[in-house]
Scaffold this active site. Structure first.
Site, mmCIF file in Angstrom:
data_model
loop_
_atom_site.group_PDB
_atom_site.id
_atom_site.type_symbol
_atom_site.label_atom_id
_atom_site.label_comp_id
_atom_site.label_asym_id
_atom_site.label_seq_id
_atom_site.Cartn_x
_atom_site.Cartn_y
_atom_site.Cartn_z
ATOM 1 C CG PHE A 133 -2.014 -1.015 1.190
ATOM 2 C CD1 PHE A 133 -2.318 -1.715 0.031
ATOM 3 C CD2 PHE A 133 -2.765 -1.279 2.332
ATOM 4 C CE1 PHE A 133 -3.340 -2.659 0.004
ATOM 5 C CE2 PHE A 133 -3.792 -2.211 2.315
ATOM 6 C CZ PHE A 133 -4.073 -2.911 1.149
ATOM 7 C CD GLU A 134 4.377 1.591 -3.622
ATOM 8 O OE1 GLU A 134 4.808 2.635 -4.170
ATOM 9 O OE2 GLU A 134 4.652 0.447 -4.029
ATOM 10 C CD GLU A 135 2.179 7.569 -4.857
ATOM 11 O OE1 GLU A 135 1.269 8.359 -5.195
ATOM 12 O OE2 GLU A 135 3.003 7.096 -5.663
#
Length: 395
Positions: free
Chosen positions: A179-181
């Site tokens: 899970f990014e940003e």
């Protein structure tokens, strides 16, 4: 001791093999080049020092040769048309294939991929598959999706139920949550999400990992990465291991021309990471690519072209460029002009740069290496990896 030869003007594969006392056929096989290939000044070759390299695609460890065991994973796209061939080629060098990727939706559904063929291929090898789950929409990583998962109990429960169903149906050995940003203010929400779902995933008999954006301090992300939503200490406590993204921390496709993974920045990230995460839970992210930037670079209109290490050497040969090496950042580069008269600069990886990065695994006593992404030719890396470490297998 790993030996690396740097090609000088006038060198041939035959002359280098003769100089190091290595059979030409073995040197050719290890570096995956024809004995008749014209070499490029500045190009690097791995010089085999044991009989481990007689066949570079089938990893065998002589009983007399003792080297440290590590885990190695690498990302592979299930929609890559060459995915099955990639599996068979690189399985000897890997503990896990990170199969990318299932995408989570606002409601907690999982957008599945057609992974049957790739899982069947992995099952034929002694590597195991790891399921990658992202908040990627197809165009970008969505912080709104993860916020919904973190705050909506119904969506979270649906996500866990769907994930458990996949794990019951398919032979995944581990899960990687990428899970990014996310929104920085959601950092503790992400921690609590992991605390709730990790035990339930582990009940299925699989390991749980997360992918972490690179930081050099609690509130000091590197380059374009967000990472403020990633609590290194909490992830280190909750999950079994982490994949540390120490690539694209110098140059990236929409950023200024620089080495993709400059060694001083990698060290700074590791200095912080190892201060709050157990060393034996950290997988060091390593790039299998570089970039070709047109100069002068304008980030508002230009994007660099991704280029593989072997592609970069071939390009240097075609344009008559001499490969140079920056010993500060530990990375090779060259410049050239295209047919339209535009100047370019290429930063990529070679045997020297990868040796410097792989040495960090021993220096920091890390769990192992995490490569992004399979599909581009880089035989020197796999030869080095085999020479320096024993690849730990789960089967």
């Amino acid at each position: 001791m790993v030996q690396i030869a740097v090609v000088s003007s006038g060198d041939s594969l035959w002359s280098i093999a003769n100089s190091y006392g290595v059979p030409l056929e073995i040197l050719s096989n290890v570096n995956e080049i024809s004995p008749k290939t014209l070499l490029v000044p500045g190009q690097t070759l791995v010089i085999p020092t044991t009989n481990r390299f007689i066949n570079p695609f089938f990893y065998q460890t002589p009983v007399y040769y003792r080297i440290r065991p590590i885990e190695v994973n690498a990302y592979v796209r299930a929609d890559d048309p060459n995915a099955v061939n990639i599996i068979y080629k690189y399985a000897p060098y890997l503990t896990n294939f990170n199969v990318s990727s299932y995408r989570v939706t606002f409601s907690g559904e999982l957008t599945r991929i057609d992974d049957v063929e790739i899982l069947n291929a992995i099952e034929d090898t002694d590597a195991v598959p790891m399921l990658v789950i992202t908040n990627f929409t197809g165009e970008e990583f969505s912080p709104n999706i993860t916020r919904e998962l973190f705050t909506n109990e119904t969506a979270r429960e649906r996500f866990v139920s769907n994930l458990v169903a996949v794990l019951a149906e398919k032979p995944y050995f581990a899960v990687n949550i990428d899970f990014e940003e996310n929104y920085p203010e959601d950092r503790e929400l992400y921690n609590e999400f992991l605390r709730q779902i990790t035990p339930r995933i582990k009940e299925q008999g699989v390991l749980v990992s997360t992918t972490l954006a690179p930081k050099v301090g609690p509130s000091e992300p590197v380059a374009w990465f967000g990472g403020l939503d990633h609590d290194y200490a909490a992830h280190g406590q909750i999950v079994d291991f982490v994949n540390l993204m120490t690539y694209d921390i110098g140059g990236w496709f929409s950023g200024p021309p620089k080495a993709v993974s400059p060694l001083p920045t990698m060290r700074a990230v590791l200095d912080y990471a190892t201060s709050v995460i157990p060393n034996d839970k950290i997988m060091l992210g390593l790039p299998l690519y570089g970039y070709d930037w047109q100069l002068p670079f304008d980030p508002t209109v230009d994007f660099a072209e991704t280029i593989g290490p072997r592609e970069a050497v071939n390009l240097a040969r075609e344009v008559g460029a001499v490969i140079q090496y920056d010993y500060n950042v530990q990375a090779p580069f060259f410049t050239y002009y295209d047919t339209g008269g535009n100047e370019h600069i290429v930063w990529f990886e070679d045997a020297r740069s990868m040796k410097a990065k792989l040495d960090l695994i021993n220096e920091y006593s890390l769990r192992g290496a995490s490569y992004f992404i399979l599909g581009r030719s880089f035989p020197e890396n796999w030869a080095l990896l085999s020479e320096m470490f024993t690849i730990q297998k789960m089967l």
